[in-house]
Design a protein around this motif. Structure first.
Motif, PDB file in Angstrom:
ATOM      1  N   ARG A   1      -9.390   1.451   3.949  1.00 36.39           N
ATOM      2  CA  ARG A   1     -10.405   0.883   4.839  1.00 36.39           C
ATOM      3  C   ARG A   1      -9.776  -0.094   5.829  1.00 36.39           C
ATOM      4  O   ARG A   1     -10.153  -0.124   7.012  1.00 36.39           O
ATOM      5  N   ALA A   2      -8.822  -0.876   5.358  1.00 37.09           N
ATOM      6  CA  ALA A   2      -8.135  -1.794   6.263  1.00 37.09           C
ATOM      7  C   ALA A   2      -7.404  -1.021   7.357  1.00 37.09           C
ATOM      8  O   ALA A   2      -7.380  -1.444   8.523  1.00 37.09           O
TER       9      ALA A   2
ATOM     10  N   GLN B   1       0.777  -1.219   0.000  1.00 36.27           N
ATOM     11  CA  GLN B   1       0.000   0.000   0.000  1.00 36.27           C
ATOM     12  C   GLN B   1       0.815   1.278   0.000  1.00 36.27           C
ATOM     13  O   GLN B   1       0.265   2.350  -0.088  1.00 36.27           O
TER      14      GLN B   1
ATOM     15  N   ALA C   1      -6.313  -9.327   4.806  1.00 32.15           N
ATOM     16  CA  ALA C   1      -7.572  -9.002   5.496  1.00 32.15           C
ATOM     17  C   ALA C   1      -8.261 -10.276   5.991  1.00 32.15           C
ATOM     18  O   ALA C   1      -8.815 -10.302   7.098  1.00 32.15           O
TER      19      ALA C   1
ATOM     20  N   ALA D   1     -12.827  -3.386   3.277  1.00 33.76           N
ATOM     21  CA  ALA D   1     -11.589  -3.607   2.531  1.00 33.76           C
ATOM     22  C   ALA D   1     -11.725  -4.807   1.608  1.00 33.76           C
ATOM     23  O   ALA D   1     -11.359  -4.749   0.428  1.00 33.76           O
TER      24      ALA D   1
ATOM     25  N   TYR E   1     -11.263  -5.132  -2.440  1.00 30.23           N
ATOM     26  CA  TYR E   1     -10.332  -6.060  -3.088  1.00 30.23           C
ATOM     27  C   TYR E   1     -11.090  -7.002  -4.027  1.00 30.23           C
ATOM     28  O   TYR E   1     -10.600  -7.329  -5.123  1.00 30.23           O
TER      29      TYR E   1
ATOM     30  N   GLY F   1      -9.355  -0.109  -0.558  1.00 30.33           N
ATOM     31  CA  GLY F   1      -9.355  -1.239   0.359  1.00 30.33           C
ATOM     32  C   GLY F   1      -8.278  -1.097   1.418  1.00 30.33           C
ATOM     33  O   GLY F   1      -8.503  -1.386   2.600  1.00 30.33           O
ATOM     34  N   ASN F   2      -7.090  -0.634   1.010  1.00 32.65           N
ATOM     35  CA  ASN F   2      -6.017  -0.432   1.979  1.00 32.65           C
ATOM     36  C   ASN F   2      -6.388   0.631   3.007  1.00 32.65           C
ATOM     37  O   ASN F   2      -6.090   0.497   4.194  1.00 32.65           O
TER      38      ASN F   2
ATOM     39  N   ASN G   1      -3.497  -8.365  -0.599  1.00 33.16           N
ATOM     40  CA  ASN G   1      -4.150  -7.548   0.416  1.00 33.16           C
ATOM     41  C   ASN G   1      -5.418  -8.217   0.948  1.00 33.16           C
ATOM     42  O   ASN G   1      -5.714  -8.141   2.138  1.00 33.16           O
TER      43      ASN G   1
ATOM     44  N   ARG H   1     -12.434  -4.231   7.887  1.00 32.40           N
ATOM     45  CA  ARG H   1     -11.960  -5.362   7.078  1.00 32.40           C
ATOM     46  C   ARG H   1     -12.993  -5.792   6.052  1.00 32.40           C
ATOM     47  O   ARG H   1     -12.634  -6.170   4.928  1.00 32.40           O
TER      48      ARG H   1
END
Length: 279
Positions: free
Chosen positions: A204-205, A7, A237, A213, A217, A201-202, A233, A210
């Motif tokens: 959000r992670a 990321q 998660a 994310a 993904y 997604g990154n 990724n 999760r």
């Protein structure tokens, strides 16, 4: 256990463009440093189109340099771009293109100098600001990079790539909400923007979301089933959710993709993730 997201910082995803400007992410090339997480920033490399100027000696040289760059001959391209500039010191596109060749060769300072000269000659060129920002971000100068992305977006409000890249810089600074806003905007402008889904997604992670994310993904993978970073990724998660089997499946798929693409650094990093998961 600490699995690594792809990321932040030195990953380059090259969107190869055909003469009719068709995205070909299935033949994406990726490179990264082993020592850093990687931010996925999009850098376009295109062959000269049929409309590229060839009406002068400088124009003919420029087409030659573009072909050399597209074929991976960076030093040859730099030398030929330099001939273009010697022939026509006001050729803004040649500075911008030579800047990208320097960037690809790892010489970020010369890249920044060339992008700055391109901006001096063509101050309304949003792409030049975006490119200079990418080089600044690669040196961890995220604040100045954001200023350049801001200018790119001011000049071209529908410039999805600049929103994505500014989101990366904001994420690097810990501004997760600002990053999410930028990735949302990039996706609203281009609903098939694989990289932006992965990057959102990154973000959000990073906020502990999760499920959100994984949904991003999933969308990146649905749009491009050969996009290795999204598998890595999503695997991370899933591991965080306790889904070891699903995580291993994703990580092994990412490893296969990177191996097939001859992206050895990323392949080795995914293999480290797999080993970490097995502990």
């Amino acid at each position: 256990m600490k699995l690594r997201l792809f990321q932040q910082e030195q990953l380059k995803v090259r969107k190869i463009l055909s003469l009719v400007v068709v995205t070909a992410l299935s033949i994406t090339t990726i490179s990264c440093s082993e020592n850093k997480d990687v931010l996925i920033t999009q850098i376009d490399i295109s062959p000269p189109s049929s409309g590229t100027a060839q009406t002068s000696a400088a124009g003919n040289l420029y087409v030659q340099a573009k072909n050399q760059h597209f074929q991976g001959d960076l030093q040859g391209a730099i030398a030929t771009y330099s001939q273009v500039i010697d022939s026509d010191p006001n050729y803004a596109e040649a500075y911008k293109s030579r800047g990208l060749a320097y960037f690809d060769a790892g010489d970020k300072q010369r890249a920044i100098a060339d992008y700055s000269q391109a901006i001096n000659l063509a101050p309304d060129d949003a792409e030049a600001y975006n490119s200079r920002a990418n080089a600044l971000a690669s040196q961890d100068n995220h604040q100045q990079a954001i200023a350049d992305y801001n200018e790119a977006i001011r000049l071209a409000p529908r410039y999805a790539e600049a929103y994505n890249n500014r989101g990366n810089a904001r994420l690097a600074q810990g501004d997760n909400n600002g990053a999410l806003d930028d990735f949302n905007q990039a996706i609203s402008l281009d609903s098939r923007y694989v990289i932006a889904y992965n990057n959102r997604g990154n973000a959000r992670a990073a906020q502990g979301d999760r499920e959100g994310a994984i949904a991003d993904y999933n969308q990146a993978i649905n749009l491009n089933s050969s996009f290795g970073p999204a598998y890595n990724n999503r695997g991370n998660a899933r591991a965080a959710q306790g889904d070891r089997e699903g995580a291993l499946e994703d990580l092994q798929r990412a490893a296969t993709i990177f191996q097939e693409q001859n992206s050895n650094d990323l392949y080795q990093q995914v293999m480290r993730n797999i080993r970490e998961l097995g502990r």
